[in-house]
Design a protein around this motif. Structure first.
Motif, PDB file in Angstrom:
ATOM      1  N   HIS A  90     -42.864 -21.162  -0.558  1.00  0.00           N
ATOM      2  CA  HIS A  90     -43.450 -21.788   0.635  1.00  0.00           C
ATOM      3  C   HIS A  90     -42.520 -21.697   1.848  1.00  0.00           C
ATOM      4  CE1 HIS A  90     -47.250 -23.405  -0.673  1.00  0.00           C
ATOM      5  NE2 HIS A  90     -46.704 -23.892  -1.779  1.00  0.00           N
ATOM      6  N   LEU A  91     -41.431 -20.957   1.720  1.00  0.00           N
ATOM      7  CA  LEU A  91     -40.506 -20.712   2.839  1.00  0.00           C
ATOM      8  C   LEU A  91     -39.891 -22.000   3.369  1.00  0.00           C
ATOM      9  CD1 LEU A  91     -42.756 -18.169   4.834  1.00  0.00           C
ATOM     10  CD2 LEU A  91     -41.224 -17.701   2.911  1.00  0.00           C
ATOM     11  N   SER A  92     -39.597 -22.937   2.479  1.00  0.00           N
ATOM     12  CA  SER A  92     -39.118 -24.249   2.923  1.00  0.00           C
ATOM     13  C   SER A  92     -37.642 -24.498   2.623  1.00  0.00           C
ATOM     14  CB  SER A  92     -39.961 -25.351   2.270  1.00  0.00           C
ATOM     15  OG  SER A  92     -39.835 -25.352   0.870  1.00  0.00           O
ATOM     16  N   VAL A  93     -36.910 -23.481   2.159  1.00  0.00           N
ATOM     17  CA  VAL A  93     -35.505 -23.667   1.792  1.00  0.00           C
ATOM     18  C   VAL A  93     -34.572 -23.153   2.888  1.00  0.00           C
ATOM     19  CG1 VAL A  93     -33.706 -23.079   0.115  1.00  0.00           C
ATOM     20  CG2 VAL A  93     -36.048 -23.560  -0.658  1.00  0.00           C
ATOM     21  N   PHE A  94     -34.902 -21.998   3.461  1.00  0.00           N
ATOM     22  CA  PHE A  94     -34.098 -21.414   4.532  1.00  0.00           C
ATOM     23  C   PHE A  94     -34.927 -21.306   5.814  1.00  0.00           C
ATOM     24  CE2 PHE A  94     -32.316 -19.601   0.615  1.00  0.00           C
ATOM     25  CZ  PHE A  94     -30.975 -19.933   0.766  1.00  0.00           C
ATOM     26  N   ARG A  95     -34.241 -21.278   6.939  1.00  0.00           N
ATOM     27  CA  ARG A  95     -34.944 -21.095   8.212  1.00  0.00           C
ATOM     28  C   ARG A  95     -35.459 -19.670   8.352  1.00  0.00           C
ATOM     29  NH1 ARG A  95     -30.691 -24.463   9.127  1.00  0.00           N
ATOM     30  NH2 ARG A  95     -31.150 -26.488  10.089  1.00  0.00           N
ATOM     31  N   LYS A  96     -34.733 -18.712   7.775  1.00  0.00           N
ATOM     32  CA  LYS A  96     -35.130 -17.308   7.868  1.00  0.00           C
ATOM     33  C   LYS A  96     -35.978 -16.922   6.671  1.00  0.00           C
ATOM     34  CE  LYS A  96     -31.447 -15.542  10.814  1.00  0.00           C
ATOM     35  NZ  LYS A  96     -30.425 -14.468  10.983  1.00  0.00           N
ATOM     36  N   THR A  97     -37.121 -16.311   6.953  1.00  0.00           N
ATOM     37  CA  THR A  97     -38.072 -15.943   5.911  1.00  0.00           C
ATOM     38  C   THR A  97     -37.458 -15.010   4.876  1.00  0.00           C
ATOM     39  OG1 THR A  97     -39.919 -16.215   7.441  1.00  0.00           O
ATOM     40  CG2 THR A  97     -40.321 -14.871   5.485  1.00  0.00           C
ATOM     41  N   LYS A  98     -36.652 -14.053   5.327  1.00  0.00           N
ATOM     42  CA  LYS A  98     -36.130 -13.041   4.390  1.00  0.00           C
ATOM     43  C   LYS A  98     -35.220 -13.668   3.330  1.00  0.00           C
ATOM     44  CE  LYS A  98     -32.149 -11.571   7.199  1.00  0.00           C
ATOM     45  NZ  LYS A  98     -31.502 -10.391   7.840  1.00  0.00           N
ATOM     46  N   TRP A  99     -34.500 -14.746   3.689  1.00  0.00           N
ATOM     47  CA  TRP A  99     -33.628 -15.383   2.710  1.00  0.00           C
ATOM     48  C   TRP A  99     -34.454 -16.148   1.674  1.00  0.00           C
ATOM     49  CZ3 TRP A  99     -29.040 -13.672   2.051  1.00  0.00           C
ATOM     50  CH2 TRP A  99     -28.312 -13.153   3.122  1.00  0.00           C
ATOM     51  N   ASN A 100     -35.552 -16.747   2.117  1.00  0.00           N
ATOM     52  CA  ASN A 100     -36.473 -17.380   1.164  1.00  0.00           C
ATOM     53  C   ASN A 100     -37.027 -16.354   0.180  1.00  0.00           C
ATOM     54  OD1 ASN A 100     -36.863 -20.311   1.910  1.00  0.00           O
ATOM     55  ND2 ASN A 100     -37.298 -19.389   3.900  1.00  0.00           N
ATOM     56  N   HIS A 101     -37.436 -15.199   0.695  1.00  0.00           N
ATOM     57  CA  HIS A 101     -38.004 -14.158  -0.169  1.00  0.00           C
ATOM     58  C   HIS A 101     -36.975 -13.635  -1.164  1.00  0.00           C
ATOM     59  CE1 HIS A 101     -41.827 -14.175   1.695  1.00  0.00           C
ATOM     60  NE2 HIS A 101     -41.501 -13.537   2.801  1.00  0.00           N
ATOM     61  N   LEU A 102     -35.746 -13.447  -0.695  1.00  0.00           N
ATOM     62  CA  LEU A 102     -34.706 -12.898  -1.574  1.00  0.00           C
ATOM     63  C   LEU A 102     -34.367 -13.859  -2.704  1.00  0.00           C
ATOM     64  CD1 LEU A 102     -32.707 -10.642  -2.191  1.00  0.00           C
ATOM     65  CD2 LEU A 102     -31.070 -11.750  -0.644  1.00  0.00           C
ATOM     66  N   LEU A 103     -34.131 -15.130  -2.362  1.00  0.00           N
ATOM     67  CA  LEU A 103     -33.807 -16.097  -3.415  1.00  0.00           C
ATOM     68  C   LEU A 103     -35.022 -16.383  -4.291  1.00  0.00           C
ATOM     69  CD1 LEU A 103     -31.399 -17.663  -4.484  1.00  0.00           C
ATOM     70  CD2 LEU A 103     -32.106 -19.622  -3.119  1.00  0.00           C
ATOM     71  N   HIS A 104     -36.222 -16.249  -3.718  1.00  0.00           N
ATOM     72  CA  HIS A 104     -37.441 -16.412  -4.515  1.00  0.00           C
ATOM     73  C   HIS A 104     -37.473 -15.387  -5.641  1.00  0.00           C
ATOM     74  CE1 HIS A 104     -42.117 -16.776  -4.624  1.00  0.00           C
ATOM     75  NE2 HIS A 104     -41.548 -17.574  -5.495  1.00  0.00           N
ATOM     76  N   LYS A 105     -37.098 -14.150  -5.338  1.00  0.00           N
ATOM     77  CA  LYS A 105     -37.081 -13.116  -6.373  1.00  0.00           C
ATOM     78  C   LYS A 105     -36.032 -13.429  -7.437  1.00  0.00           C
ATOM     79  CE  LYS A 105     -38.910  -9.271  -3.667  1.00  0.00           C
ATOM     80  NZ  LYS A 105     -40.264  -9.484  -4.203  1.00  0.00           N
TER      81      LYS A 105
END
Length: 377
Positions: free
Chosen positions: A116-131
């Protein structure tokens, strides 16, 4: 629209992709709100959204999420160390299984935050840690989860639009309307009048080991999510190598199967307590807040409930503001309650065990409605 605003963090970026879709402006005499939507509620909710942004409630506390990840990694490591230091007899195996299950469920709550992109301000960091969390720590596809879960949030409990209720009618009959319709049409895929009984031995223990396990690989392969598939393989390589050093093949297979069943049971009871007992219907094209409140309820707050459910006990606030970091749900809850009271919308909040029981009671009631309609001549 409110759904667009709710889902996207960087609105300026995604708005660029909407420009080619614009076909014109509304004429001055045309209403800007559809007749199925409550214009005053839409206005008040948008004011609430602006208040939430001004209060900084959409800003994540990264220390909070770092500590969550740290406790997940510690539990994951502890599950293996228990067997390494204490041997592979029955008692250490049971403790290792429980610790591993807790680690995996808590990881599933964290991947939900990242998705849900709620951990980092930058979307790409959310996507990376999500993986990393979803694919490497859990062994499922991050893009698969996003694909299904976004549909659920857009139209919760809307038949044919929310994949979370696709179990109707093949496994369960859901909702008053659909149960009666199914009975009138004399359709019977399962003995629905007993569905509140077979629920315990079907969906909770077997959703993860069977359907989700196969479906995540199927979607990742057919949609060519090659990066996700590569990450997912690292989970299985790591798991079977590390635990394979300590356990025989049969015991290892039993460990992962039992762990998936326990994880699945925990997940299903928590995820379904907020939605299954609520209204299930076709899409009525309601405004954002009405659509979410009709399909969603809360569970009382406590330190245990917050941890046990990954803060999904604040399901109403999460559905209204899906990108809000979970540590801020309790802050916005009074504002949401106030807005619900102003517009006469029911804000349901239950004890945890009551929420669990309501799943069974709902299934029982719908099974009885189906049977009455099925037997009616």
């Amino acid at each position: 629209q409110d759904a667009f605003v709710a889902f996207h963090v960087n609105k300026e970026l995604v708005s660029k992709y909407l420009k080619p879709l614009q076909i014109g402006e509304l004429a001055p005499d045309q209403p800007s709100i559809e007749p199925t939507k409550n214009e005053m509620l839409v206005k008040d909710f948008r004011e609430l959204r602006a208040t939430v942004e001004r209060m900084g409630l959409l800003e994540p506390n990264q220390l909070f999420f770092f500590l969550l990840l740290a406790h997940i990694l510690l539990l994951d490591t502890a599950a293996w160390l228990i067997l390494f230091y204490f041997g592979t007899s029955l008692l250490p195996l049971i403790f290792s299984l429980l610790v591993l299950t807790i680690s995996q469920v808590q990881a599933s709550w964290l991947q939900h935050d990242l998705g849900h992109l709620s951990v980092f301000r930058k979307t790409k960091w959310n996507h990376l840690l999500h993986k990393f969390v979803m694919c490497h720590l859990i062994g499922a596809s991050a893009k698969w989860w996003t694909l299904l879960h976004s549909q659920h949030h857009a139209k919760p409990n809307c038949f044919h639009k929310d994949p979370d209720i696709d179990m109707h009618p093949f496994l369960f009959t859901l909702g008053k309307k659909f149960s009666v319709e199914l009975g009138i049409k004399k359709k019977k895929y399962m003995p629905y009048n007993h569905q509140h009984k077979y629920f315990f031995i079907t969906l909770p223990p077997f959703l993860f080991p069977t359907y989700f396990h196969c479906h995540t690989f199927y979607i990742a392969y057919t949609k060519k999510y090659w990066v996700d598939l590569a990450w997912m393989l690292t989970f299985y390589i790591r798991f079977f190598y590390t635990y394979g050093l300590l356990l025989e093949t049969k015991i290892l297979n039993c460990l992962i199967s039992l762990h998936r069943m326990l994880e699945s049971s925990w997940f299903v009871w928590v995820s379904q307590m907020n939605h299954i007992p609520m209204e299930i219907d076709y899409d009525k094209n309601l405004d954002w807040m009405s659509a979410q409140l009709h399909a969603t309820c809360n569970v009382e707050q406590s330190l245990f409930n917050d941890w046990f459910t990954g803060h999904l006990n604040f399901q109403i606030e999460h559905h209204l503001f899906p990108t809000m970091p979970r540590h801020n749900y309790w802050k916005v809850a009074p504002l949401v309650k106030s807005l619900c009271a102003k517009h006469g919308i029911e804000y349901q909040c239950k004890p945890l065990l009551t929420a669990f029981a309501d799943i069974v009671h709902s299934l029982k009631n719908w099974g009885e409605l189906w049977l009455d309609a099925y037997l009616h001549k």
